[in-house]
Design an enzyme around this catalytic site. Structure first.
Site, short mmCIF file in Angstrom:
data_model
loop_
_atom_site.label_atom_id
_atom_site.label_comp_id
_atom_site.label_asym_id
_atom_site.label_seq_id
_atom_site.Cartn_x
_atom_site.Cartn_y
_atom_site.Cartn_z
N HIS A 220 0.86 -1.19 0.00
CA HIS A 220 0.00 0.00 0.00
C HIS A 220 0.89 1.23 0.00
CE1 HIS A 220 -2.57 3.15 1.57
NE2 HIS A 220 -2.01 3.10 2.76
N TYR A 250 -5.93 9.26 1.94
CA TYR A 250 -6.01 9.78 3.30
C TYR A 250 -4.75 10.59 3.60
CZ TYR A 250 -2.99 5.83 4.69
OH TYR A 250 -1.95 4.93 4.81
N ASP A 540 -28.85 -20.63 16.66
CA ASP A 540 -30.14 -21.30 16.82
C ASP A 540 -30.20 -22.45 15.82
OD1 ASP A 540 -30.38 -19.64 14.57
OD2 ASP A 540 -32.50 -19.22 14.95
#
Length: 808
Positions: A220, A250, A540
């Site tokens: 990156h 960013y 469940d």
């Protein structure tokens, strides 16, 4: 094992955080080993930019990030400068409203700002290029090395030891259990527990013990600008950390320079076998040489958003390695086949302390305090463990890091890994497929499009949807749901996970593992739960007793097999996954008996074949197991057959249904019908975070039954403070998709779990976790994107409260 001896492999931010969390709980016999120097070890922690944005669509990941922020602030290892995400497109601006909803749902302070307010917080921004922003004041910059060093010092003071330049090359075992590790120097370290927190080395380490750790090390890009006059004199970060997600970027401050991270380049998976030679000229193994050509779009987009960069340039950069997984979540848990070997991998600095806390609770107490099913090591289906799948999906995950992802947007590749025997028939009917658990699942069928006009002419409403909720959706699903209630429909239930549990000890085993009484005569079907030691709902199940020693268990996925297998006695019980070798069609609706009875060798009248019963019989010449259960709340059966008979079974039922205008119906209709009937979906509506009574499934806990796993915790539990409720929207056109905040009297009090449009009521229904004191008839509001909808808490089930439809 209250205080085991522990070896942690990796002295990065995860390993040091875990050592701190373990020793704080009295587990002080901890040794942390790392192949590199302490504490700039050469892994991702050593170069991580440290941006911590807490808000995540996952409640669990948000909780991990929030704890990390709180802890690192206390350590003096966090610059709480806040976070700012800006929108340069209408789509992103709408998505920031959705993100604000997540923040409110999960309890993260946040607000939306206009463009001028954004520039007040971040003066370098060009206000003319943005529509607004999402501001979170408690986000900021983690000082990863400071946090790692400080936590290591605290752990050392409690008795832990840290040893650098010790590469673990073997995990030692004896009699099927971990006993320690051996390093490249030949040293051996004894341990009851070994935790792999090796970062991007984790997959290789897992392979040494026969474990697939599905992560891909990915490069990156990160660069630093030259000095910026606007930041001259800065020594500490003063502006928020900034995201420009429309361009995959960013930013963070480094004194009078900016650091720029870029996700918009091609995926760069790292070959770990050549990593050390590839990075021989770099400061550490986690830093690959910078690829300038890949960064050109990033610099251009940055200069447009931040005009101050126009007279500058980036002066240095590297391609840093981070771990990516097929679904974007971390990987946590204990090796099922080698007890004592644990993994905590694919963990970014953002979530590091939160993951470490949950891991420490899991190791010491037996159960983490946070629901971690999204991160569990055993959540992956077998096809998803293949190298091809892991690489393709992790690479796509890199591409989509900053993309706007719809909750019903499923991966494009790999697909068709698991298809039912009905797949070709479904294609012929124009099925639009969702994907789940690697299965192709029809969402709706284009062949049913004429029903929309027919039902609309009869007065059935088909409200328009907004552009967001209208994606991966068709009004055909409303027609399919309504048709099921009025006629009959066939549902492909093949992807429903099912196990065969057999042997002379099978009944006693299931009695101990589940909450309801399954010790009934053969032919009985029981809805029951599996709990953990704290009374939290692990899953469940639908348990059908087919003979004295054979049970068919309808479950939720690989985590159930893992849980069942871990609790198997040494002898007397066997469990096997029969999902792939079988198929299932749900035939439901008021005309279901008319359709099936002429084909069936058995008497399937209500008197002979009651609700929650099972029989083995024939449909035509196809041997089947039929269960009179209905997840949509209508008369009908789940009809199971061996996969080899699947195509024939489909054709028999579909042909016989022609006089009754039977249709095939998809997952969206299925979901709306189960919401009408008050049926919960594990993993969405309830998890291990919840207890049966508060989740509305207390009826599945037998008051007459003896001891079972989790019973003591239920008996000692305090009255629930929250409850899962059904809410019905006032506006017939209101639509929500899940995870939206729910408010009462202007204050956020809960969040939506799942939702769907009720073709019976003509408006949407949702489940929401709300304070226990909210009762039927109370008014609430739900914020969806830029809209606010009013709703009312409803009694359950919302449709057919006397359950007459199922029992006719």
């Amino acid at each position: 094992m209250a205080h085991p001896s522990v070896v942690i492999i990796g002295a990065g931010i995860v390993g040091t955080s875990l050592a701190d969390e373990l020793t704080a709980r009295g587990c002080t016999d901890v040794t942390v080993l790392d192949r590199g120097p302490l504490f700039t070890t050469g892994g991702s922690t050593s170069h991580a930019p440290g941006l911590v944005f807490q808000t995540n669509p996952s409640k669990t990941m948000t909780e991990f990030a929030r704890y990390t922020v709180e802890k690192f602030v206390g350590l003096g290892a966090f610059d709480q400068v806040g976070g700012l995400e800006v929108a340069t497109t209408p789509q992103r601006w709408t998505d920031l409203h959705r993100k604000l909803g997540w923040a409110r749902s999960w309890g993260i302070p946040a607000r939306l700002l206009d463009a001028q307010e954004c520039t007040q917080l971040y003066p370098l921004l060009d206000a003319d290029r943005i529509l607004g922003g999402f501001h979170t004041p408690t986000d900021g910059l983690a000082r990863a090395l400071v946090a790692a060093t400080t936590q290591a010092q605290r752990a050392s003071e409690r008795g832990a030891s840290f040893v650098g330049h010790q590469e673990v090359v073997d995990v030692l075992e004896r009699r099927g259990r971990v006993v320690g590790v051996r390093t490249a120097s030949g040293d051996e370290f004894d341990a009851d527990v070994v935790v792999s927190a090796a970062g991007f080395w984790g997959a290789q380490l897992g392979a040494k013990v026969g474990l697939t750790v599905p992560l891909v090390p990915m490069a990156h890009q990160f660069a630093k600008t030259g000095q910026l006059p606007e930041l001259r004199g800065n020594t500490e970060p003063g502006m928020p950390i900034l995201r420009h997600q429309d361009q995959d970027l960013y930013y963070r401050e480094y004194g009078d320079r900016l650091g720029i991270g870029f996700y918009g380049h091609r995926p760069m998976p790292v070959d770990m076998t050549t990593l050390l030679s590839d990075t021989a000229g770099e400061p550490m193994p986690s830093m690959l040489p910078f690829t300038d050509d890949d960064f050109l779009p990033a610099w251009s987009a940055s200069a447009e958003l931040l005009p101050a960069l126009g007279d500058s340039k980036y002066e240095e950069g590297f391609n840093g390695i981070f771990s990516f997984t097929p679904d974007g979540f971390s990987i946590m848990g204990e090796h099922r086949d080698l007890p004592g070997f644990w993994v905590a991998e694919a963990v970014w600095v953002t979530h590091s302390a939160g993951v470490a806390k949950a891991m420490a609770e899991w190791i010491v107490d037996g159960t983490p305090g946070t629901d971690v099913h999204e991160c569990d090591l055993y959540r992956f289906e077998e096809p998803a463990k293949s190298p091809e799948f892991i690489l393709a999906t992790s690479s796509q995950g890199f591409v989509e890091v900053y993309d706007i992802i719809h909750p019903h947007q499923y991966r494009a590749e790999p697909r068709e890994l698991r298809v039912s025997p009905f797949y070709s028939r479904q294609q012929q009917l124009g099925a639009f497929f969702f994907e789940g658990g690697c299965w192709e699942r029809p969402a709706w069928y284009q062949a049913n499009a004429p029903l929309v006009d027919e039902l609309a002419a009869a007065g059935v409403p088909f409200p328009e949807r907004d552009s967001w909720s209208g994606q991966f959706y068709s009004p055909i699903s409303i027609a399919e749901a309504r048709w099921t209630r009025e006629h009959v429909a066939l549902y492909d239930m093949t992807p429903l996970t099912r196990y065969e549990v057999s042997g002379p000890g099978a009944c006693a085993f299931l009695q101990q593992l589940t909450t309801n009484n399954v010790d009934k005569r053969p032919g009985a079907v029981t809805y029951t739960l599996m709990l953990d030691e704290t009374g939290g709902i692990r899953s469940d199940l639908t348990v059908a007793r087919l003979s004295d020693d054979t049970f068919q268990v309808g479950a939720n996925g690989p985590l159930d097999l893992d849980w069942i297998t871990r609790h198997l006695p040494q002898t007397g019980v066997a469990v096997r996954d029969i999902t792939g070798g079988t198929c299932c069609i749900g035939v439901w609706g008021p005309r279901a008996r008319d359709l099936v009875a002429p084909l069936c060798a058995a008497d399937i009248s209500h008197q002979a074949f009651g609700y929650f019963k099972a029989i083995r019989t024939f449909v035509g010449s196809v041997p089947v197991t039929m269960m009179r259960v209905s997840y949509v709340g209508e008369l009908g059966w789940e009809i199971y057959a061996s996969a080899e008979h699947g195509a024939k079974l489909w054709d028999l039922l579909f042909s016989a249904g022609a006089p009754y205008r039977a249709i095939a119906a998809g997952r969206i209709a299925f979901n709306s019908l189960r919401l009408e009937k008050g049926y919960r979906a594990w993993g969405t509506d309830m998890t291990a975070e919840h207890r049966p009574a508060e989740a509305g499934v207390g009826f599945a806990v037998s008051a007459k039954k003896g001891d079972f796993l989790g019973k003591a915790a239920l008996d000692a539990a305090a009255p629930p403070a929250k409850a899962l409720r059904s809410i019905v929207f006032d506006d017939p056109g209101a639509v929500v998709l899940g995870k939206e905040p729910v408010s009462r009297n202007g204050a956020t009090v809960g969040y939506v779990t799942s939702a769907g449009y009720s073709a019976t009521l003509g408006r949407s229904i949702a489940y929401a976790w709300l304070p226990a004191d909210i009762t039927v008839g109370d008014a609430v509001t739900v914020d969806y994107l830029t809209s606010t909808y009013s709703a009312v808490v409803a009694a359950e089930p919302v449709v057919d409260p006397d359950m007459s439809l199922i029992r006719r």
